[in-house]
Enzyme design. Structure first.
Site, PDB file in Angstrom:
ATOM      1  N   GLN A 130       0.840  -1.195   0.000  1.00  0.00           N
ATOM      2  CA  GLN A 130       0.000   0.000   0.000  1.00  0.00           C
ATOM      3  C   GLN A 130       0.876   1.245   0.000  1.00  0.00           C
ATOM      4  OE1 GLN A 130      -4.159   1.243   2.185  1.00  0.00           O
ATOM      5  NE2 GLN A 130      -2.917  -0.275   3.135  1.00  0.00           N
ATOM      6  N   PHE A 131       1.197   1.737  -1.192  1.00  0.00           N
ATOM      7  CA  PHE A 131       2.114   2.875  -1.282  1.00  0.00           C
ATOM      8  C   PHE A 131       1.514   4.148  -0.702  1.00  0.00           C
ATOM      9  CE2 PHE A 131       0.472   5.694  -4.559  1.00  0.00           C
ATOM     10  CZ  PHE A 131      -0.480   4.881  -5.172  1.00  0.00           C
ATOM     11  N   THR A 132       0.190   4.212  -0.572  1.00  0.00           N
ATOM     12  CA  THR A 132      -0.417   5.453  -0.068  1.00  0.00           C
ATOM     13  C   THR A 132      -0.062   5.729   1.392  1.00  0.00           C
ATOM     14  OG1 THR A 132      -2.480   4.391   0.642  1.00  0.00           O
ATOM     15  CG2 THR A 132      -2.392   5.203  -1.629  1.00  0.00           C
TER      16      THR A 132
END
Lengths: 106, 106
Positions: free
Chosen positions: B37-39
């Site tokens: 989850q890069f966010t």
């Protein structure tokens, strides 16, 4: 609280018609579910037992949590809440998935 | 990766018979679901548009994600994964709720 609430309602984190993150909670007419979670302040650096010393005492934390909910409502966001300090089962459907951390000095 | 994986399997974050956080993922014989989850690396400080500049480029991130999954499996943890970089709907049942952030230098 004002800073964090303002970010929550105005950050462009929802998709527009082109699938770009472009619309805010206010733009989409979305709602909020606010659940307090002191474990986010866990310090996991020492050993195998997380320390929760950095989390605020319950009376201070509850007041901050309530202020935050009030701020969201002041922006016109329909806001539901969990029960502060309660043991809960929270069901989340995370589309994306998208999870952001927003922090402030106080 | 070794550091974070070791924390994930050994941190005492599950309840014992007395309702105390006392048992680890290894102790409970639990399983893992790993979703990238890069966010989580979003920088939300400037304006209304989150910046994802701090997130690793996809090739490096994917390699780290795969290393992490391998480390968990090396500990004997049954580990399922999401699809790296894919748009997904993740259904989460968070009991407590309990969410911890574990970070490392690399």
């Amino acid at each position: 609280m004002e800073y964090v609430a303002e970010k929550c309602v105005n950050l462009r984190i929802f998709e527009d018609n082109q699938g770009k993150m472009n619309r805010s909670l206010l733009d989409t007419g979305g709602q909020a579910l606010v659940v307090s979670q002191f474990t986010l302040h866990a310090d996991t650096r020492k050993g195998r037992r997380p320390s929760f010393n950095r989390a605020a005492p319950p009376d201070i934390a509850k007041s901050m949590y309530e202020q935050f909910v009030q701020r969201l409502r002041t922006f016109g966001i329909h806001t539901e809440t969990g029960v502060f300090g309660a043991y809960m089962q929270v069901e989340i459907h995370n589309t994306g998935p998208v999870t952001l951390m927003i922090d402030s000095e106080i």
